[in-house]
Design an enzyme around this catalytic site. Structure first.
Site, PDB file in Angstrom:
ATOM      1  N   ASN A   7       0.878  -1.113   0.060  1.00 52.05           N
ATOM      2  CA  ASN A   7       0.077   0.088  -0.018  1.00 52.05           C
ATOM      3  C   ASN A   7       0.928   1.184   0.071  1.00 52.05           C
ATOM      4  OD1 ASN A   7      -1.759   1.973   0.420  1.00 52.05           O
ATOM      5  ND2 ASN A   7      -2.783   0.966   2.251  1.00 52.05           N
ATOM      6  N   LYS A  14       3.118   1.030   3.270  1.00 55.73           N
ATOM      7  CA  LYS A  14       2.837  -0.155   4.168  1.00 55.73           C
ATOM      8  C   LYS A  14       2.781  -1.384   3.364  1.00 55.73           C
ATOM      9  CE  LYS A  14      -0.665   2.254   6.808  1.00 55.73           C
ATOM     10  NZ  LYS A  14      -1.946   2.757   6.644  1.00 55.73           N
ATOM     11  N   ARG A  95      -2.507  -2.117  -3.619  1.00 55.04           N
ATOM     12  CA  ARG A  95      -3.716  -1.184  -3.365  1.00 55.04           C
ATOM     13  C   ARG A  95      -3.714  -0.126  -4.178  1.00 55.04           C
ATOM     14  NH1 ARG A  95      -5.323   3.105   1.384  1.00 55.04           N
ATOM     15  NH2 ARG A  95      -7.316   3.315   1.025  1.00 55.04           N
ATOM     16  N   HIS A 184     -13.048   2.675   0.045  1.00 59.16           N
ATOM     17  CA  HIS A 184     -12.852   1.790   1.160  1.00 59.16           C
ATOM     18  C   HIS A 184     -13.498   0.369   0.488  1.00 59.16           C
ATOM     19  CE1 HIS A 184     -12.931   4.905   4.302  1.00 59.16           C
ATOM     20  NE2 HIS A 184     -11.851   4.698   4.125  1.00 59.16           N
ATOM     21  N   HIS A 212     -17.773   1.472   8.012  1.00 55.05           N
ATOM     22  CA  HIS A 212     -16.203   1.539   8.106  1.00 55.05           C
ATOM     23  C   HIS A 212     -16.044   3.040   8.940  1.00 55.05           C
ATOM     24  CE1 HIS A 212     -11.999   0.884   6.575  1.00 55.05           C
ATOM     25  NE2 HIS A 212     -12.121   2.347   7.138  1.00 55.05           N
ATOM     26  N   ASN A 215      -9.875   6.650  10.533  1.00 56.21           N
ATOM     27  CA  ASN A 215      -9.761   8.171  10.345  1.00 56.21           C
ATOM     28  C   ASN A 215     -10.778   8.665   9.142  1.00 56.21           C
ATOM     29  OD1 ASN A 215      -7.701   8.893  12.187  1.00 56.21           O
ATOM     30  ND2 ASN A 215      -6.098   7.665  10.871  1.00 56.21           N
ATOM     31  N   GLY A 216     -10.680   7.791   8.040  1.00 60.10           N
ATOM     32  CA  GLY A 216     -11.777   7.939   6.796  1.00 60.10           C
ATOM     33  C   GLY A 216     -12.958   7.214   7.291  1.00 60.10           C
ATOM     34  N   ARG A 245     -12.174  15.277   8.057  1.00 61.63           N
ATOM     35  CA  ARG A 245     -12.778  15.568   6.676  1.00 61.63           C
ATOM     36  C   ARG A 245     -14.185  15.659   7.030  1.00 61.63           C
ATOM     37  NH1 ARG A 245     -11.349  10.235   3.305  1.00 61.63           N
ATOM     38  NH2 ARG A 245      -9.588   9.922   4.676  1.00 61.63           N
ATOM     39  N   MET A 287     -10.600   9.493  18.453  1.00 64.47           N
ATOM     40  CA  MET A 287     -11.879   9.145  19.120  1.00 64.47           C
ATOM     41  C   MET A 287     -11.466   8.944  20.712  1.00 64.47           C
ATOM     42  SD  MET A 287     -14.973   9.523  18.954  1.00 64.47           S
ATOM     43  CE  MET A 287     -15.747   9.750  17.538  1.00 64.47           C
ATOM     44  N   ASN A 338     -13.438  -0.785  17.912  1.00 62.18           N
ATOM     45  CA  ASN A 338     -12.744  -0.487  19.428  1.00 62.18           C
ATOM     46  C   ASN A 338     -13.941   0.390  20.223  1.00 62.18           C
ATOM     47  OD1 ASN A 338     -10.146  -1.781  19.230  1.00 62.18           O
ATOM     48  ND2 ASN A 338      -9.666  -0.299  17.887  1.00 62.18           N
ATOM     49  N   GLU A 388      -7.560  -5.524   5.324  1.00 58.99           N
ATOM     50  CA  GLU A 388      -7.554  -4.974   3.685  1.00 58.99           C
ATOM     51  C   GLU A 388      -6.489  -5.863   3.007  1.00 58.99           C
ATOM     52  OE1 GLU A 388      -8.481  -1.013   5.151  1.00 58.99           O
ATOM     53  OE2 GLU A 388      -8.830  -0.497   3.048  1.00 58.99           O
TER      54      GLU A 388
HETATM   55  P1  ADP Z   1      -7.365   4.613   8.896  1.00 61.01           P
HETATM   56  O1  ADP Z   1      -8.551   5.020   8.371  1.00 61.01           O
HETATM   57  O2  ADP Z   1      -6.162   5.309   8.703  1.00 61.01           O
HETATM   58  O3  ADP Z   1      -6.945   3.065   8.385  1.00 61.01           O
HETATM   59  P2  ADP Z   1      -7.947   3.038  11.328  1.00 61.01           P
HETATM   60  O4  ADP Z   1      -9.024   2.230  10.908  1.00 61.01           O
HETATM   61  O5  ADP Z   1      -6.974   2.400  11.920  1.00 61.01           O
HETATM   62  O6  ADP Z   1      -7.565   4.369  10.465  1.00 61.01           O
HETATM   63  O7  ADP Z   1      -8.701   3.929  12.696  1.00 61.01           O
HETATM   64  C1  ADP Z   1      -8.033   4.879  13.187  1.00 61.01           C
HETATM   65  C2  ADP Z   1      -8.816   5.640  14.302  1.00 61.01           C
HETATM   66  O8  ADP Z   1      -9.395   4.571  15.121  1.00 61.01           O
HETATM   67  C3  ADP Z   1      -8.223   6.643  15.120  1.00 61.01           C
HETATM   68  O9  ADP Z   1      -8.170   7.771  14.685  1.00 61.01           O
HETATM   69  C4  ADP Z   1      -8.813   6.358  16.668  1.00 61.01           C
HETATM   70  O10 ADP Z   1     -10.011   7.643  16.516  1.00 61.01           O
HETATM   71  C5  ADP Z   1      -9.751   5.259  16.499  1.00 61.01           C
HETATM   72  N1  ADP Z   1      -9.428   4.116  17.602  1.00 61.01           N
HETATM   73  C6  ADP Z   1      -8.445   3.481  17.541  1.00 61.01           C
HETATM   74  N2  ADP Z   1      -8.332   2.545  18.625  1.00 61.01           N
HETATM   75  C7  ADP Z   1      -9.515   3.226  19.283  1.00 61.01           C
HETATM   76  C8  ADP Z   1      -9.896   2.578  20.569  1.00 61.01           C
HETATM   77  N3  ADP Z   1      -9.294   1.879  21.540  1.00 61.01           N
HETATM   78  N4  ADP Z   1     -11.052   3.486  20.835  1.00 61.01           N
HETATM   79  C9  ADP Z   1     -11.778   4.325  20.207  1.00 61.01           C
HETATM   80  N5  ADP Z   1     -11.071   4.873  18.853  1.00 61.01           N
HETATM   81  C10 ADP Z   1     -10.219   3.994  18.719  1.00 61.01           C
END
Ligand code: ADP
Length: 401
Positions: A7, A14, A95, A184, A212, A215-216, A245, A287, A338, A388
């Site tokens: 990626n 990555k 990707r 996504h 999903h 971050n996005g 965003r 978050m 999470n 992914e």
């Molecule tokens: P990306 O879109 O970059 O792949 P991810 O799917 O890794 O992002 O999600 C990242 C986001 O997940 C972080 O910004 C955070 O807000 C959230 N996150 C990660 N761990 C936790 C957690 N334990 N509790 C709440 N939010 C979490």
């Protein structure tokens, strides 16, 4: 059969090496800050085993080729490595963010495919060039291995015309392909497929809403295994509230800000993509930090959580209407896996539509697929970790047969 998944971003790569015999991860890593004075190459060899080894190298990484060569040296290291040499890699899965209307499925990379990805650069000016860099380096490093492109947009190419068209002058679509593409896709397709397996029914018989939240963030309505609508649009800005965003705003905001706030197009674009969303509302885009701030009485953080989860709820309602009937809702990605509070608030008050969360089941981080709804919920609610890399590797194997 060993498959390398790449990626490639503008300043990072990555990668993951998988053994497709048992779908185990042999190595997983990251090359960061490419082109900056100090770079980082991080590689976890044999993760999730007793023989796990983490290697970190801090040194300048002038370009993608240098970074990828270093990473491959680690994979092939005679003492610690996980493969004897590069030729063990049977295929490389890439990707690729934007396939436009050209790609409906994963595709073996040829000169024509590279030309088509290049043609779609105007649709993803930051992502597609970086993806092409990754492809070019991998072709050089693994000249014998077939290279497969897996597109973020491909899963959404089944969205019907009434859902992908914007109500704009038709010339914009005819001449510039302005329409909803969605992103996504690899993640939405993966968790929808896993959900069908868990429910023990063919995907073709199920209607699923996949949510999903990373971050996005994006949501997809999956009807009988196919995407029929999704929240991200021409670019990955539309729809849900994301880390930085905005998601949906009145499109007249461009004219308003240009006329009243002395902002030009680039400033507005930057603001909507990088300074908005959760960050715009409360100054925080993670978050976890938002929950900490709420616990300390931060009203702006509470509002950010409310705005995001209200938008999620609103789109779940919209996609219930688009699908007609819904069998399952799946939460995935960083927040979706999470954050029990975000999940609970995203379906709050939907009990009369047959969506009932089991508070106890929901009060955990989802490390493996978990049923979160109560036994009397008509619609099942699942937390399913997205993967992914595995999805890309599986598709690469399928393409090369
Ligand atoms: P990306 O879109 O970059 O792949 P991810 O799917 O890794 O992002 O999600 C990242 C986001 O997940 C972080 O910004 C955070 O807000 C959230 N996150 C990660 N761990 C936790 C957690 N334990 N509790 C709440 N939010 C979490």
């Amino acid at each position: 059969m060993k498959v390398l998944v790449i990626n490639s971003g503008s300043s990072s790569i990555k990668f993951q090496l998988l053994d497709m015999q048992d779908e185990s991860v042999l190595a997983s890593g990251l090359v960061e800050r490419i082109g900056e004075p100090e770079g980082l190459i991080k590689c976890e060899l044999r993760p999730d085993t007793d023989a796990e080894e983490v290697i970190k190298i801090q040194e300048p990484v002038p370009n993608h080729e240098h970074g990828m060569r270093k990473a491959v040296d680690l994979l092939c290291d005679p003492d610690k490595g996980v493969i004897a040499d590069r030729n063990e890699i049977a295929a490389v899965g890439h990707r690729v963010v934007h396939g436009g209307e050209d790609f409906h499925q994963p595709t073996l990379i040829t000169e024509e495919v590279i030309a088509a990805i290049t043609k779609n650069v105007p649709l993803a000016p930051l992502h597609n060039p970086a993806n092409l860099d990754g492809i070019s380096v991998a072709r050089e490093l693994f000249p014998e291995a077939p290279q497969v492109a897996v597109f973020d947009t491909a899963f959404h190419q089944t969205i019907p015309a009434h859902a992908f068209h914007y109500a704009l002058p038709k010339e914009l679509y005819e001449n510039h392909r302005v329409r909803r593409y969605g992103f996504h896709g690899t993640s939405h397709a993966f968790v929808a497929g896993e959900c069908a397996k868990l429910m023990g029914r063919p995907a073709e018989e199920l209607n699923i809403i996949t949510v999903h939240l990373g971050n996005g963030c994006s949501m997809t309505a999956v009807k009988n295994g196919k995407s029929i609508d999704t929240t991200l649009g021409l670019t990955p800005l539309e729809g849900l509230v994301m880390g930085t965003r905005s998601g949906d705003v009145d499109p007249a905001i461009y004219a308003f800000l240009a006329r009243n706030c002395d902002m030009d197009i680039d400033q507005i674009d930057n603001m909507l993509n990088k300074e908005s969303g959760l960050k715009g509302l409360c100054g925080l885009n993670d978050m976890r930090d938002i929950h900490d701030a709420i616990a300390k009485g931060d009203e702006a953080a509470k509002l950010a959580l409310d705005v995001q989860t209200y938008r999620n709820r609103k789109y779940i309602g919209a996609y219930m209407a688009a699908l007609g009937s819904v069998d399952a809702i799946v939460f995935t990605a960083g927040i979706g896996e999470n954050d029990d509070i975000v999940r609970a608030k995203s379906v709050e008050g939907l009990e009369q539509f047959g969506i009932v969360m089991d508070d106890e089941a929901n009060a955990q981080r989802v490390k493996k697929p978990t049923l979160l709804s109560s036994s009397d919920s008509k619609v099942q609610i699942w937390g399913i970790p997205t993967n992914e890399e595995l999805a890309i590797a599986r598709q690469a194997v399928e393409v090369i047969g």
